[in-house]
Design an enzyme around this catalytic site. Structure first.
Site, PDB file in Angstrom:
ATOM      1  N   ASP A 325       0.825  -1.199   0.000  1.00 35.03           N
ATOM      2  CA  ASP A 325       0.000   0.000   0.000  1.00 35.03           C
ATOM      3  C   ASP A 325       0.865   1.257   0.000  1.00 35.03           C
ATOM      4  OD1 ASP A 325      -2.678   1.327   0.480  1.00 35.03           O
ATOM      5  OD2 ASP A 325      -1.619   1.994   2.279  1.00 35.03           O
ATOM      6  N   GLU A 378       1.076  -0.527  -5.145  1.00 34.36           N
ATOM      7  CA  GLU A 378       0.101   0.539  -5.382  1.00 34.36           C
ATOM      8  C   GLU A 378       0.912   1.837  -5.435  1.00 34.36           C
ATOM      9  OE1 GLU A 378      -3.380   3.288  -3.579  1.00 34.36           O
ATOM     10  OE2 GLU A 378      -1.739   2.513  -2.397  1.00 34.36           O
TER      11      GLU A 378
END
Length: 644
Positions: A325, A378
């Site tokens: 993330d 990401e």
């Protein structure tokens, strides 16, 4: 009481350790990737005495003791001792403490009078929030996924199909008859597995399951980097869920958050009365957007902690991939900061050199030890070579989310079809950079929260057109180069924006338009998995060929996908509600082209306009090709053709 305290002090043994000199060397170097086997709480038997060995890193502590329900949470009664190697690790073996014991560490700082109760950074299990104690746990599970583990290299390789179902475990489905409670891991192992297999997805991606104190953070503010959240069951229950997914042939991707952590007192923040895991200067150590602390990637012991967490999930729970993330927030020192709010690197730039080093170290460790898994970034900027090997100067990820494609595509589809011809480049531009990285096409949870509306509500027009647009979007997406990811609820056009406190609107799948979208997605997934042209060359220019991207006036695009053995799929997308008869598309192969998928079929809730099963080529050249098909394009529809 004084006699009892003295007796308890004698019970703590300091001659027991799992750590070797080599472990300490690797820990100090920042290259230890299995600290979870050495630090934390470990059940064992010493000279006939069963108990628990505790080890915790607190380099600036003056005193460390274990507290729990076994000693009335009284500090000092079970003290740990520092190792004599200046590692900052405190240890002690306490006989009699068994499986299920609640505990914390009480730390007094050597720099001030700061004292705090802290959960174990390496705990395998925590109390269910809002309670915050760690739990001594013997998390054993007998695995039955040997076949999957032996074959998963083929399932996870770059030229394999990857259709990912992203979900939040606590809101995928609830039990309204029992106070709207969550499903447990074991209940999910039945209901989720059955659904994912039926829908034809290849993988599931779980939003973070690492233990987190605030449910509303969705797991992105976590404190337990080695523990699946206890909200849905025990660690062995989580293992059972993954095991069942694997037995059903479904891969498991976990969201993993090494960028930041929350400020909760029982967590990592200000751990031993100093900035242990985070930077001291808030310009480096505090995230203004998320109001959380940023890991100090320049500290060797912190890197070893995070590397161990990554390897832990892959090894302990047989996870197949990590989706990392907020990589952009790690790469840039000025991320979400204004001028004067950040500190340049030694060269004057805004790149975080420590974070870059950690990211490369992470990917090298994962692919070295588990080459049959993937690490997916990401990353929302144009940072070069994110999914290229470190030895070529890349960051070393296996894949990267294509945020540019996602934004351009959703912006394009939000336009009323009458205006789409003026935005045609938003539809075609992605191919110019589609092969610069190994891309995943994501329509994730971030696109259906915080007032953005559900995916179906982003589509223009009346209800019929909204659903037609949604089917068209998915059909275009599944044919576009790149792996696929879609968030739960989008696959059947849920009207409501995602709410983590509520179940998905499963009742709507009984209604024709929603059930039609779901049926379309199911057929897309199964056709995709059975058709190598749609995935084998996802990351190669040779796998894609435009037929025509110039027809902006009609808002129509056509292209061909190719596999390694010469197989092809022709895809034609009509982005307007106008039926186009006698539309000519050039092809190279003569003969009959079968219409294998039509998003406007009545079974999907469409109008049923199509080509009666396919079309025969004509010896009339078009778009630079020697032959052509004369076909009918359905309104807001996508057609897939294969040479019969």
């Amino acid at each position: 009481m004084n006699q009892q305290v003295a007796r308890v002090h004698q019970q703590v043994r300091y001659d027991v350790s799992l750590l070797t000199d080599h472990d300490i060397y690797l820990f100090r170097e920042g290259s230890h990737v299995r600290l979870h086997n050495k630090l934390g709480s470990h059940l064992m038997e010493i000279e006939g005495q069963r108990g628990t060995l505790f080890s915790v890193w607190a380099p600036n502590a003056r005193e460390v003791s274990v507290i729990g329900d076994f000693n009335d949470w009284e500090q000092g009664r079970h003290p740990l001792a520092p190792r004599h190697d200046s590692s900052g690790i405190w240890e002690g073996f306490i006989p009699g403490l068994d499986h299920g014991t609640l505990y914390k560490y009480y730390l007094l700082s050597s720099n001030n009078d700061y004292g705090a109760e802290k959960g174990d950074p390496f705990a395998r299990y925590w109390e269910e929030p809002p309670r915050t104690a760690s739990v001594v746990w013997d998390d054993r599970h007998e695995w039955h996924d040997r076949k999957w583990m032996a074959e998963r290299a083929e399932k996870n390789k770059l030229d394999a199909p990857m259709s990912v179902y992203e979900l939040h475990l606590g809101s995928w489905r609830r039990v309204p008859e029992e106070g709207n409670r969550y499903l447990t891991y074991r209940e999910l192992a039945e209901q989720l597995v059955e659904y994912v297999v039926w829908m034809g997805y290849t993988h599931v991606e779980m939003m973070p399951v690492t233990e987190h104190p605030f449910y509303g953070s969705w797991g992105y503010q976590c404190t337990g980097y080695f523990a699946p959240t206890s909200r849905y069951g025990a660690p062995e229950d989580f293992a059972f869920l993954i095991d069942r997914l694997h037995q059903a042939g479904i891969g498991v991707i976990l969201d993993w958050v090494p960028s930041h952590f929350p400020s909760d007192l029982h967590g990592l923040s200000y751990f031993d009365g100093t900035y242990t895991f985070e930077h001291m200067d808030p310009k480096r150590g505090y995230h203004p957007e998320w109001k959380s602390y940023i890991f100090n990637f320049g500290r060797h012991e912190v890197r070893a902690f995070l590397l161990s967490s990554a390897l832990f999930w892959l090894e302990k729970y047989h996870v197949d991939a990590l989706r990392v993330d907020a990589v952009a927030s790690m790469l840039y020192l000025d991320y979400a900061r204004n001028e004067g709010e950040w500190i340049p690197n030694p060269h004057g730039g805004h790149e975080d050199l420590d974070a870059i080093h950690f990211i490369r170290q992470l990917n090298e460790a994962v692919y070295r030890d588990h080459p049959d898994t993937q690490v997916i970034a990401e990353e929302s900027t144009a940072w070069p070579m994110v999914s290229r090997p470190t030895y070529l100067g890349g960051l070393g990820f296996g894949m990267k989310w294509n945020m540019g494609w996602m934004h351009d595509t959703l912006d394009y589809f939000a336009n009323d079809p009458v205006y789409r011809k003026y935005h045609h480049n938003q539809l075609t531009f992605s191919i110019w950079y589609a092969f610069n990285e190994n891309f995943v096409l994501p329509i994730s949870h971030d696109e259906v929260v915080y007032g953005k509306g559900s995916l179906i509500r982003k589509m223009p027009g009346d209800d019929w057109q909204k659903f037609a647009n949604l089917r068209l979007l998915f059909g275009y997406m599944w044919a576009h180069p790149g792996k696929k990811l879609v968030f739960m609820g989008c696959e059947f056009g849920q009207w409501s924006e995602w709410d983590h406190e509520s179940s998905l609107e499963w009742h709507s799948t009984q209604l024709t338009p929603h059930g039609g979208v779901q049926h379309w997605m199911r057929d897309l997934n199964h056709f995709y998995r059975d058709t190598p042209a749609l995935y084998e060359k996802d990351f190669e220019q040779a796998g894609f060929e435009w037929v025509d991207f110039h027809d902006w006036e009609d808002s129509v695009i056509s292209f061909i996908r190719k596999d390694k053995n010469g197989g092809t799929v022709l895809v034609v997308c009509n982005m307007t509600p106008v039926v186009r008869h006698n539309y000519v598309v050039g092809v190279d192969e003569t003969g009959y082209w079968k219409e294998v998928l039509n998003s406007d079929a009545e079974v999907y809730g469409g109008s049923g306009i199509g080509n009666l099963g396919g079309a025969e080529t004509s010896p009339v050249g078009a778009q630079g090709r020697y032959h052509s098909l004369n076909i009918t394009l359905p309104p807001l529809g996508v057609l897939y053709f294969k040479r019969d």
